[in-house]
Scaffold this motif. Structure first.
Motif, PDB file in Angstrom:
ATOM      1  N   LEU A  80       0.838  -1.191   0.000  1.00 45.30           N
ATOM      2  CA  LEU A  80       0.000   0.000   0.000  1.00 45.30           C
ATOM      3  C   LEU A  80       0.874   1.242   0.000  1.00 45.30           C
ATOM      4  N   VAL A  81       0.385   2.287  -0.654  1.00 51.19           N
ATOM      5  CA  VAL A  81       1.054   3.585  -0.632  1.00 51.19           C
ATOM      6  C   VAL A  81       0.059   4.621  -0.121  1.00 51.19           C
ATOM      7  N   LEU A  82       0.519   5.430   0.814  1.00 48.65           N
ATOM      8  CA  LEU A  82      -0.302   6.488   1.404  1.00 48.65           C
ATOM      9  C   LEU A  82       0.215   7.848   0.955  1.00 48.65           C
ATOM     10  N   HIS A  83      -0.703   8.734   0.613  1.00 48.20           N
ATOM     11  CA  HIS A  83      -0.359  10.133   0.323  1.00 48.20           C
ATOM     12  C   HIS A  83      -1.276  11.053   1.112  1.00 48.20           C
ATOM     13  N   SER A  84      -0.705  12.086   1.706  1.00 45.09           N
ATOM     14  CA  SER A  84      -1.519  13.219   2.115  1.00 45.09           C
ATOM     15  C   SER A  84      -1.621  14.115   0.888  1.00 45.09           C
ATOM     16  N   THR A  85      -2.768  14.087   0.226  1.00 42.78           N
ATOM     17  CA  THR A  85      -2.932  14.908  -0.982  1.00 42.78           C
ATOM     18  C   THR A  85      -3.036  16.391  -0.644  1.00 42.78           C
ATOM     19  N   THR A  86      -3.154  16.688   0.644  1.00 38.87           N
ATOM     20  CA  THR A  86      -3.047  18.068   1.125  1.00 38.87           C
ATOM     21  C   THR A  86      -1.739  18.688   0.665  1.00 38.87           C
ATOM     22  N   LYS A  87      -0.721  17.864   0.539  1.00 38.20           N
ATOM     23  CA  LYS A  87       0.638  18.344   0.328  1.00 38.20           C
ATOM     24  C   LYS A  87       0.947  18.491  -1.170  1.00 38.20           C
ATOM     25  N   TYR A  88       1.928  17.761  -1.694  1.00 42.27           N
ATOM     26  CA  TYR A  88       2.403  18.018  -3.046  1.00 42.27           C
ATOM     27  C   TYR A  88       1.362  17.757  -4.132  1.00 42.27           C
TER      28      TYR A  88
ATOM     29  N   ALA B 122       4.904  28.237   9.454  1.00 39.08           N
ATOM     30  CA  ALA B 122       3.661  27.467   9.427  1.00 39.08           C
ATOM     31  C   ALA B 122       3.948  25.981   9.348  1.00 39.08           C
ATOM     32  N   GLU B 123       3.006  25.191   9.842  1.00 37.75           N
ATOM     33  CA  GLU B 123       3.040  23.753   9.625  1.00 37.75           C
ATOM     34  C   GLU B 123       2.611  23.464   8.187  1.00 37.75           C
ATOM     35  N   SER B 124       2.445  22.198   7.859  1.00 35.88           N
ATOM     36  CA  SER B 124       2.131  21.714   6.522  1.00 35.88           C
ATOM     37  C   SER B 124       3.367  21.806   5.637  1.00 35.88           C
ATOM     38  N   LEU B 125       3.192  21.431   4.375  1.00 37.02           N
ATOM     39  CA  LEU B 125       4.311  21.376   3.439  1.00 37.02           C
ATOM     40  C   LEU B 125       3.757  21.106   2.042  1.00 37.02           C
ATOM     41  N   GLY B 126       4.631  21.176   1.062  1.00 34.70           N
ATOM     42  CA  GLY B 126       4.283  20.728  -0.275  1.00 34.70           C
ATOM     43  C   GLY B 126       3.529  21.710  -1.137  1.00 34.70           C
ATOM     44  N   GLY B 127       3.333  22.926  -0.661  1.00 37.44           N
ATOM     45  CA  GLY B 127       2.654  23.923  -1.477  1.00 37.44           C
ATOM     46  C   GLY B 127       3.635  24.709  -2.323  1.00 37.44           C
ATOM     47  N   VAL B 128       3.102  25.529  -3.207  1.00 33.61           N
ATOM     48  CA  VAL B 128       3.970  26.314  -4.085  1.00 33.61           C
ATOM     49  C   VAL B 128       4.746  27.376  -3.316  1.00 33.61           C
ATOM     50  N   GLU B 129       4.248  27.744  -2.118  1.00 40.06           N
ATOM     51  CA  GLU B 129       4.949  28.733  -1.307  1.00 40.06           C
ATOM     52  C   GLU B 129       5.856  28.029  -0.314  1.00 40.06           C
ATOM     53  N   SER B 130       6.931  28.713   0.085  1.00 41.22           N
ATOM     54  CA  SER B 130       7.906  28.145   1.009  1.00 41.22           C
ATOM     55  C   SER B 130       7.464  28.334   2.456  1.00 41.22           C
ATOM     56  N   LEU B 131       7.690  27.289   3.261  1.00 38.25           N
ATOM     57  CA  LEU B 131       7.318  27.300   4.671  1.00 38.25           C
ATOM     58  C   LEU B 131       8.522  26.924   5.526  1.00 38.25           C
ATOM     59  N   ILE B 132       8.524  27.411   6.766  1.00 43.56           N
ATOM     60  CA  ILE B 132       9.577  27.095   7.727  1.00 43.56           C
ATOM     61  C   ILE B 132       8.924  26.745   9.056  1.00 43.56           C
ATOM     62  N   GLU B 133       9.516  25.808   9.789  1.00 39.06           N
ATOM     63  CA  GLU B 133       8.984  25.452  11.109  1.00 39.06           C
ATOM     64  C   GLU B 133      10.083  24.840  11.958  1.00 39.06           C
ATOM     65  N   VAL B 134       9.801  24.749  13.264  1.00 39.24           N
ATOM     66  CA  VAL B 134      10.633  24.020  14.217  1.00 39.24           C
ATOM     67  C   VAL B 134       9.821  22.792  14.621  1.00 39.24           C
ATOM     68  N   PRO B 135      10.123  21.609  14.082  1.00 40.50           N
ATOM     69  CA  PRO B 135       9.226  20.457  14.208  1.00 40.50           C
ATOM     70  C   PRO B 135       8.827  20.067  15.622  1.00 40.50           C
TER      71      PRO B 135
END
Length: 310
Positions: A122-130, A256-269
């Motif tokens: 099985l392969v899982l994707h969060s389609t929220t992301k890329y 911000a949290e999340s990832l994979g959007g066209v805009e760049s994000l930074i976080e401290v996990p």
């Protein structure tokens, strides 16, 4: 086949519902905090047992297996340390143990990596992301080849109701149309920033599989088309305070949290996406900074990091 879900965690939850009381799952020791939370805090109450191991060595997976192991959960690249797991080797270990192997492929996307071709069940994707790609939709997806697994997961999906709405589905389909060109740009920007950071005097270490210095670079090259836009790093001095200060001072990279959007994000996990693993052996370094590198002009992104680091 593929099944769409209302979120990445709804898809994860459906897979978890394949387990029963007393069943055992082997999981990587560097996974998304929400995945750890679901298995350790929710499904543990139903009697599911979890063991976390460093999957970079498939022998660790083999040693962790028991007669009750039903699921082997793989992330590659991992979140947030960007470890690379030899998917073919670990899924073969799972297959010999008659355990279902799952690969969370969110960081790579289906454009950069196809785990089903490497042996995953099985392969899982969060389609929220890329796959969605524009930070305007929440969704998840599971893909596989076994007709039996599809029937079981479709039943869980129908029973639990975790399905996306029509507009959410349309947004994901819209994003999928530009996935290839976006991933090429994410990857190009990612390697450029990783190389810049690796030469910066204030940076102690950089985690990015596209760097030739990455311990699993050769494995990454063998199973990925390119290396994506996710990376993490630590500063030489200042600890958590310096990491927080850097994350607060960027102007293009949004905090911000999340990832994979066209805009760049930074976080401290550890303070954000991975708060649920704080105090456990799965916790990332407290001062680790994670970047989701977008598709903006890379010179602007580098300049932004440079001014934020002073």
């Amino acid at each position: 086949w593929g099944l769409a879900f209302a979120s990445g965690m709804a898809a994860t939850d459906a897979i978890a519902h394949l387990l029963s009381a007393g069943d055992h799952i082997v999981m990587g020791d560097d996974v998304y905090g929400g995945t750890y939370r679901l298995f350790s805090k929710v499904f543990s109450r139903a009697g599911v047992i979890m063991t976390a191991v460093d999957m970079r060595d498939p022998a660790n997976v083999k040693r962790a297996l028991t007669k009750k192991t039903k699921l082997v959960w793989i992330e590659s690249p991992t979140n947030p340390m960007l470890k690379i797991i030899d998917i073919a080797a670990v899924t073969e270990v799972a297959r010999k143990a008659k355990a279902t192997s799952v690969v969370d492929n969110t960081f790579a996307s289906p454009y950069l990596q196809q785990p089903l071709l490497l042996g995953a069940d099985l392969v899982l994707h969060s389609t929220t992301k890329y796959i969605g790609g524009h930070s305007d939709v929440v969704g998840g997806a599971i893909a596989g080849v076994s007709a039996d697994l599809r029937l079981r997961l479709a039943f869980i999906q129908n029973a639990a109701g975790g399905v996306p709405g029509p507009f959410d589905s349309w947004l994901v389909l819209r994003g999928a149309k530009t996935l290839a060109v976006r991933m090429e740009r994410h990857s190009a920007n990612g390697i450029a920033i990783a190389e810049w950071l690796s030469e910066h005097p204030l940076v102690r270490s950089v985690n990015y599989p596209g760097l030739v210095t990455h311990p699993q670079h050769a494995i990454a090259r063998s199973q990925m088309r390119s290396f994506g836009g996710m990376l993490s790093f630590e500063l030489r001095r200042g600890g958590v305070a310096a990491a927080n200060r850097l994350a607060e001072r960027t102007r293009i990279f949004a905090l911000a949290e999340s990832l994979g959007g066209v805009e760049s994000l930074i976080e401290v996990p550890l303070a954000m996406t991975h708060g649920s693993v704080k105090g456990t052996k799965l916790a990332p370094p407290a001062a680790l900074v994670r970047l989701s590198v977008g598709i903006e002009a890379v010179d602007d992104l580098i300049a932004d990091l440079a001014q934020a680091m002073g």
